[in-house]
Design a protein around this motif. Structure first.
Motif, PDB file in Angstrom:
ATOM      1  N   ALA A  39       0.816  -1.215   0.000  1.00  0.00           N
ATOM      2  CA  ALA A  39       0.000   0.000   0.000  1.00  0.00           C
ATOM      3  C   ALA A  39       0.845   1.259   0.000  1.00  0.00           C
ATOM      4  O   ALA A  39       0.343   2.357   0.066  1.00  0.00           O
ATOM      5  N   PHE A  56      -7.314   3.435   5.013  1.00  0.00           N
ATOM      6  CA  PHE A  56      -7.429   1.997   5.295  1.00  0.00           C
ATOM      7  C   PHE A  56      -8.370   1.837   6.488  1.00  0.00           C
ATOM      8  O   PHE A  56      -8.715   2.812   7.161  1.00  0.00           O
ATOM      9  N   SER A  94      -1.734  -2.921   4.297  1.00  0.00           N
ATOM     10  CA  SER A  94      -2.840  -3.730   3.774  1.00  0.00           C
ATOM     11  C   SER A  94      -4.107  -2.874   3.885  1.00  0.00           C
ATOM     12  O   SER A  94      -4.084  -1.819   4.514  1.00  0.00           O
ATOM     13  N   LYS A  95      -5.183  -3.317   3.281  1.00  0.00           N
ATOM     14  CA  LYS A  95      -6.409  -2.513   3.284  1.00  0.00           C
ATOM     15  C   LYS A  95      -7.052  -2.459   4.670  1.00  0.00           C
ATOM     16  O   LYS A  95      -7.872  -1.599   4.959  1.00  0.00           O
ATOM     17  N   ARG A  96      -6.692  -3.415   5.533  1.00  0.00           N
ATOM     18  CA  ARG A  96      -7.364  -3.537   6.817  1.00  0.00           C
ATOM     19  C   ARG A  96      -6.392  -4.074   7.862  1.00  0.00           C
ATOM     20  O   ARG A  96      -5.556  -4.925   7.558  1.00  0.00           O
TER      21      ARG A  96
END
Ligand code: FES
Length: 331
Positions: free
Chosen positions: A237, A246, A324-326
């Protein structure tokens, strides 16, 4: 939605400033005791204390006394010429007999087991090194300290160190011997030696640079009190370096919060009524350490080693973000 559980409160202690004494040019030692003579929290070499000088003025100072003595805690504070008010408050306002609020101790600079240690201290950076030396000696390890400072008179504990360990301590006042010769000290990597360094940012950067040239990974341990210049983040990311939004999930409640590019995780948690403890808010003190249960953190702190970063199981939410997205946070 369930009510969020407030994250791990940390006990605050109101201690008495039993002694305040000059140690060297611009350096005072504070001796803190419990007002009812109760035992103080235990700690290990390398630990520091949060000193709450006022609600808006919290500073971290390394403990420099004897971890085996639970009757007092000692810190030494240099008056910073261009500081932000913390050291001036200690020097000018705190008075013997007064009350000092503290949190901790907390330790991100632990002494790992090793047959040999090289300690490098610059100026007031001697403070966490002192109890480390005592512990290294207690363990029967082979150790040496190289201690630099502007002048001999500015170097706290210098006389005591030389008196107690004449064969192991080398004093290097800059006005007498010049800057530390790091090439001589670190030019030949040693496989069985752990290097511990604390001092001004320039010294730490220079030591890191030398140790990058062949020293075993993890051999160098540094403690910073100002943020390290950040290299561009790596990770899926990270993109062109611009921050991205995020999500963070609070493990205990399942609540999901979005962290926009212009806000820190800490700020978003605070806005949501989840006040994680914080102090420096710049990734140096360790107060806001938070467990990561899932996802990949993007570290921007000045605390974790490369190995700890790679593990990815903790992050400092005042500065670090997500690769990461989460992220699922252990809150
Ligand atoms: S508040 Fe100091 S490291 Fe986050």
């Amino acid at each position: 939605m369930p009510t969020p559980t407030p994250p791990r409160p940390e006990r605050e202690l109101e201690l008495t400033l039993a002694r305040k004494e000059p140690l060297a040019d611009g350096v005072v030692r504070l001796t803190l005791t419990h007002p009812r003579s109760e035992p103080l929290p235990s700690w290990e070499p390398g630990a520091h204390l949060d000193v709450l000088l006022s609600d808006a003025l919290v500073r971290q100072y390394s403990l420099c006394g004897d971890p085996g003595d639970r009757s007092e805690l000692n810190v030494a504070v240099l008056r910073e010429k261009n500081g932000r008010g913390g050291s001036a408050h200690v020097h000018d306002v705190l008075a013997e007999g007064g009350t000092v609020r503290v949190r901790g101790p907390r330790n991100h600079f632990r002494l790992v087991d090793s047959p040999r240690y090289l300690f490098i201290a610059g100026g007031i950076g001697i403070t966490p090194i002192l109890p480390m030396i005592a512990e290294a000696a207690r363990r029967g390890a082979d150790w040496h300290l190289v201690y630099g400072g502007r002048t001999r008179a500015s170097m706290a504990f210098a006389d005591q160190l030389v008196r107690d360990h004449p064969q192991r301590v080398a004093l290097r006042p800059e006005d007498e011997t010049g800057l530390l010769d790091l090439d001589a000290l670190l030019g030949t990597p040693q496989r069985d030696t752990q290097v511990y360094c604390c001092g001004p940012a320039g010294l730490l950067d220079a030591v890191e640079q030398r140790c990058a040239g062949g020293w075993p990974a993890g051999a160098l341990h540094v403690e910073r009190f100002t943020p390290k210049a950040q290299e561009p983040a790596a990770g899926p990311a990270a993109g062109d370096g611009a921050a991205e939004a995020f999500d963070v999930e609070i493990a205990s409640t399942g609540q999901t919060l979005t962290v926009p590019p212009d806000r820190s995780v800490l700020e978003v948690l605070e806005d949501a009524g989840l006040p994680v403890l914080s102090s420096c808010r710049e990734g140096t003190c360790g107060t806001c350490e938070t467990g990561v249960l899932d996802g990949i953190p993007e570290h921007h702190d000045s605390l974790l080693t490369e190995a700890e970063r790679a593990e990815g199981d903790v992050m400092f939410v005042c500065v670090s973000r997500a690769a990461s997205k989460r992220l699922v946070l252990d809150l």
